[in-house]
Design a protein around this motif. Structure first.
Motif, PDB file in Angstrom:
ATOM      1  N   GLY A  20      -9.059 -10.535  -6.980  1.00 15.33           N
ATOM      2  CA  GLY A  20     -10.145 -10.370  -6.021  1.00 15.33           C
ATOM      3  C   GLY A  20     -10.477 -11.602  -5.205  1.00 15.33           C
ATOM      4  O   GLY A  20     -11.339 -11.534  -4.324  1.00 15.33           O
ATOM      5  N   LEU A  21      -9.835 -12.744  -5.463  1.00 12.62           N
ATOM      6  CA  LEU A  21     -10.103 -13.956  -4.681  1.00 12.62           C
ATOM      7  C   LEU A  21      -9.598 -13.792  -3.251  1.00 12.62           C
ATOM      8  O   LEU A  21      -8.654 -13.049  -2.994  1.00 12.62           O
ATOM      9  CB  LEU A  21      -9.423 -15.168  -5.322  1.00 12.62           C
ATOM     10  CG  LEU A  21      -9.997 -15.681  -6.632  1.00 12.62           C
ATOM     11  CD1 LEU A  21      -9.147 -16.824  -7.154  1.00 12.62           C
ATOM     12  CD2 LEU A  21     -11.424 -16.144  -6.441  1.00 12.62           C
ATOM     13  N   GLU A  22     -10.219 -14.506  -2.345  1.00 12.24           N
ATOM     14  CA  GLU A  22      -9.784 -14.459  -0.952  1.00 12.24           C
ATOM     15  C   GLU A  22      -8.971 -15.695  -0.584  1.00 12.24           C
ATOM     16  O   GLU A  22      -8.916 -16.083   0.573  1.00 12.24           O
ATOM     17  CB  GLU A  22     -10.998 -14.302  -0.032  1.00 12.24           C
ATOM     18  CG  GLU A  22     -11.666 -12.953  -0.160  1.00 12.24           C
ATOM     19  CD  GLU A  22     -12.741 -12.732   0.884  1.00 12.24           C
ATOM     20  OE1 GLU A  22     -12.977 -13.645   1.716  1.00 12.24           O
ATOM     21  OE2 GLU A  22     -13.355 -11.660   0.869  1.00 12.24           O
ATOM     22  N   LYS A  23      -8.313 -16.303  -1.547  1.00  9.48           N
ATOM     23  CA  LYS A  23      -7.444 -17.463  -1.317  1.00  9.48           C
ATOM     24  C   LYS A  23      -5.999 -16.987  -1.314  1.00  9.48           C
ATOM     25  O   LYS A  23      -5.273 -17.127  -2.290  1.00  9.48           O
ATOM     26  CB  LYS A  23      -7.651 -18.509  -2.412  1.00  9.48           C
ATOM     27  CG  LYS A  23      -9.018 -19.125  -2.420  1.00  9.48           C
ATOM     28  CD  LYS A  23      -9.111 -20.172  -3.488  1.00  9.48           C
ATOM     29  CE  LYS A  23     -10.476 -20.821  -3.489  1.00  9.48           C
ATOM     30  NZ  LYS A  23     -10.585 -21.854  -4.522  1.00  9.48           N
ATOM     31  N   THR A  24      -5.572 -16.404  -0.203  1.00  8.93           N
ATOM     32  CA  THR A  24      -4.211 -15.881  -0.101  1.00  8.93           C
ATOM     33  C   THR A  24      -3.494 -16.532   1.064  1.00  8.93           C
ATOM     34  O   THR A  24      -4.120 -16.979   2.025  1.00  8.93           O
ATOM     35  CB  THR A  24      -4.217 -14.352   0.098  1.00  8.93           C
ATOM     36  OG1 THR A  24      -4.963 -14.033   1.259  1.00  8.93           O
ATOM     37  CG2 THR A  24      -4.816 -13.644  -1.098  1.00  8.93           C
ATOM     38  N   VAL A  25      -2.178 -16.586   0.972  1.00 11.08           N
ATOM     39  CA  VAL A  25      -1.346 -17.095   2.054  1.00 11.08           C
ATOM     40  C   VAL A  25      -0.264 -16.063   2.352  1.00 11.08           C
ATOM     41  O   VAL A  25       0.094 -15.260   1.495  1.00 11.08           O
ATOM     42  CB  VAL A  25      -0.683 -18.450   1.687  1.00 11.08           C
ATOM     43  CG1 VAL A  25      -1.726 -19.534   1.558  1.00 11.08           C
ATOM     44  CG2 VAL A  25       0.137 -18.336   0.433  1.00 11.08           C
ATOM     45  N   LYS A  26       0.243 -16.097   3.574  1.00  6.43           N
ATOM     46  CA  LYS A  26       1.337 -15.208   3.936  1.00  6.43           C
ATOM     47  C   LYS A  26       2.586 -15.621   3.159  1.00  6.43           C
ATOM     48  O   LYS A  26       2.848 -16.796   2.978  1.00  6.43           O
ATOM     49  CB  LYS A  26       1.605 -15.266   5.437  1.00  6.43           C
ATOM     50  CG  LYS A  26       0.513 -14.628   6.262  1.00  6.43           C
ATOM     51  CD  LYS A  26       0.870 -14.632   7.730  1.00  6.43           C
ATOM     52  CE  LYS A  26      -0.214 -13.962   8.543  1.00  6.43           C
ATOM     53  NZ  LYS A  26       0.142 -13.933   9.970  1.00  6.43           N
ATOM     54  N   SER A  27       3.339 -14.607   2.726  1.00 10.95           N
ATOM     55  CA  SER A  27       4.496 -14.890   1.892  1.00 10.95           C
ATOM     56  C   SER A  27       5.694 -14.038   2.313  1.00 10.95           C
ATOM     57  O   SER A  27       6.361 -13.432   1.490  1.00 10.95           O
ATOM     58  CB  SER A  27       4.137 -14.625   0.423  1.00 10.95           C
ATOM     59  OG  SER A  27       5.221 -14.925  -0.407  1.00 10.95           O
ATOM     60  N   GLY A  28       5.948 -13.963   3.601  1.00 16.88           N
ATOM     61  CA  GLY A  28       7.103 -13.221   4.088  1.00 16.88           C
ATOM     62  C   GLY A  28       6.777 -11.777   4.445  1.00 16.88           C
ATOM     63  O   GLY A  28       5.637 -11.337   4.378  1.00 16.88           O
ATOM     64  N   VAL A  29       7.840 -11.060   4.814  1.00 17.78           N
ATOM     65  CA  VAL A  29       7.713  -9.658   5.197  1.00 17.78           C
ATOM     66  C   VAL A  29       8.652  -8.849   4.315  1.00 17.78           C
ATOM     67  O   VAL A  29       9.820  -9.186   4.163  1.00 17.78           O
ATOM     68  CB  VAL A  29       8.062  -9.456   6.691  1.00 17.78           C
ATOM     69  CG1 VAL A  29       8.005  -7.990   7.071  1.00 17.78           C
ATOM     70  CG2 VAL A  29       7.137 -10.280   7.566  1.00 17.78           C
ATOM     71  N   VAL A  30       8.139  -7.781   3.708  1.00 17.09           N
ATOM     72  CA  VAL A  30       8.941  -6.906   2.853  1.00 17.09           C
ATOM     73  C   VAL A  30       8.773  -5.484   3.350  1.00 17.09           C
ATOM     74  O   VAL A  30       7.646  -4.988   3.464  1.00 17.09           O
ATOM     75  CB  VAL A  30       8.494  -7.013   1.371  1.00 17.09           C
ATOM     76  CG1 VAL A  30       9.260  -6.022   0.516  1.00 17.09           C
ATOM     77  CG2 VAL A  30       8.685  -8.418   0.856  1.00 17.09           C
ATOM     78  N   GLY A  31       9.880  -4.830   3.652  1.00 10.70           N
ATOM     79  CA  GLY A  31       9.819  -3.440   4.121  1.00 10.70           C
ATOM     80  C   GLY A  31       9.060  -3.281   5.413  1.00 10.70           C
ATOM     81  O   GLY A  31       8.428  -2.256   5.640  1.00 10.70           O
ATOM     82  N   GLY A  32       9.082  -4.306   6.260  1.00 19.57           N
ATOM     83  CA  GLY A  32       8.400  -4.236   7.542  1.00 19.57           C
ATOM     84  C   GLY A  32       6.909  -4.504   7.460  1.00 19.57           C
ATOM     85  O   GLY A  32       6.211  -4.390   8.465  1.00 19.57           O
ATOM     86  N   ARG A  33       6.384  -4.849   6.296  1.00 18.13           N
ATOM     87  CA  ARG A  33       4.955  -5.128   6.155  1.00 18.13           C
ATOM     88  C   ARG A  33       4.743  -6.530   5.599  1.00 18.13           C
ATOM     89  O   ARG A  33       5.552  -7.030   4.805  1.00 18.13           O
ATOM     90  CB  ARG A  33       4.298  -4.108   5.233  1.00 18.13           C
ATOM     91  CG  ARG A  33       4.259  -2.718   5.885  1.00 18.13           C
ATOM     92  CD  ARG A  33       3.408  -1.776   5.113  1.00 18.13           C
ATOM     93  NE  ARG A  33       4.065  -1.426   3.858  1.00 18.13           N
ATOM     94  CZ  ARG A  33       3.570  -0.587   2.986  1.00 18.13           C
ATOM     95  NH1 ARG A  33       2.417  -0.026   3.204  1.00 18.13           N
ATOM     96  NH2 ARG A  33       4.221  -0.315   1.872  1.00 18.13           N
ATOM     97  N   GLN A  34       3.658  -7.150   6.017  1.00 16.08           N
ATOM     98  CA  GLN A  34       3.326  -8.513   5.607  1.00 16.08           C
ATOM     99  C   GLN A  34       3.056  -8.577   4.106  1.00 16.08           C
ATOM    100  O   GLN A  34       2.372  -7.732   3.549  1.00 16.08           O
ATOM    101  CB  GLN A  34       2.098  -9.018   6.361  1.00 16.08           C
ATOM    102  CG  GLN A  34       1.709 -10.444   6.059  1.00 16.08           C
ATOM    103  CD  GLN A  34       2.765 -11.454   6.483  1.00 16.08           C
ATOM    104  OE1 GLN A  34       3.208 -11.438   7.619  1.00 16.08           O
ATOM    105  NE2 GLN A  34       3.166 -12.311   5.570  1.00 16.08           N
ATOM    106  N   ARG A  35       3.601  -9.602   3.470  1.00 14.30           N
ATOM    107  CA  ARG A  35       3.387  -9.836   2.050  1.00 14.30           C
ATOM    108  C   ARG A  35       2.483 -11.051   1.904  1.00 14.30           C
ATOM    109  O   ARG A  35       2.567 -11.997   2.688  1.00 14.30           O
ATOM    110  CB  ARG A  35       4.736 -10.078   1.387  1.00 14.30           C
ATOM    111  CG  ARG A  35       4.682 -10.311  -0.071  1.00 14.30           C
ATOM    112  CD  ARG A  35       6.096 -10.405  -0.592  1.00 14.30           C
ATOM    113  NE  ARG A  35       6.088 -10.908  -1.943  1.00 14.30           N
ATOM    114  CZ  ARG A  35       7.173 -11.120  -2.653  1.00 14.30           C
ATOM    115  NH1 ARG A  35       8.357 -10.896  -2.130  1.00 14.30           N
ATOM    116  NH2 ARG A  35       7.093 -11.566  -3.868  1.00 14.30           N
TER     117      ARG A  35
END
Length: 152
Positions: A13-28
């Protein structure tokens, strides 16, 4: 890397996230708090996964198919089916053997030994040993002759 304030982790539930590539056409995204990788809009439900898991375990217990067959039918990877079944097996309690049991016979092994009385593999005769391994427990073993027995 920029922290994405608007995306919260699905696990903690934390809001400390970073982008980690694209999988199946959607942002990870990757959570900096717990390390969980996830995608937004992931439509897998825990109920569907639990039902597939239960069905695989039931099929395996009944001896009704291979991991690949189960994976094809349920549209999941066969290695995931294997991990589900193995995880369930590890969660089971160790079977308890009653103290009055002194000898166990494995029918398939006995039938195999009965068919292979004279040769096996490299055409050498086999011997069967019948020994007491632990107090009250007997064990049978199949070994090659140590001497230079003639080839059949």
């Amino acid at each position: 890397m920029d922290l994405n304030v608007g995306v919260s982790c699905k696990k903690c539930g934390l809001e400390k996230t970073v982008k980690s590539g694209v999988v199946g056409g959607r942002q990870r995204f990757c959570c900096k708090g717990c390390g969980c990788n996830f995608r937004l809009g992931d439509n897998r439900s825990d109920e569907k996964i639990a039902a597939k898991k239960a069905l695989c375990i039931l099929w395996y217990a009944m001896g009704k198919g291979s991991y690949r067959m189960m994976g094809r039918i349920l549209s999941v990877d066969h290695s995931l089916v294997y991990r589900w079944i193995r995880g369930f097996g590890k969660s089971l309690a160790e079977p308890k053997v009653p103290q009055d049991i002194k000898e166990i016979e494995f029918d398939e092994v006995a039938a195999f030994v009965g068919l292979k009385k004279t040769s096996f593999g490299c055409l050498k005769q086999l011997i069967a040993l019948h020994e007491e391994q632990l107090p009250g427990f007997l064990a049978d073993a199949i070994q090659k002759h140590l001497d230079g027995s003639p080839k059949s």
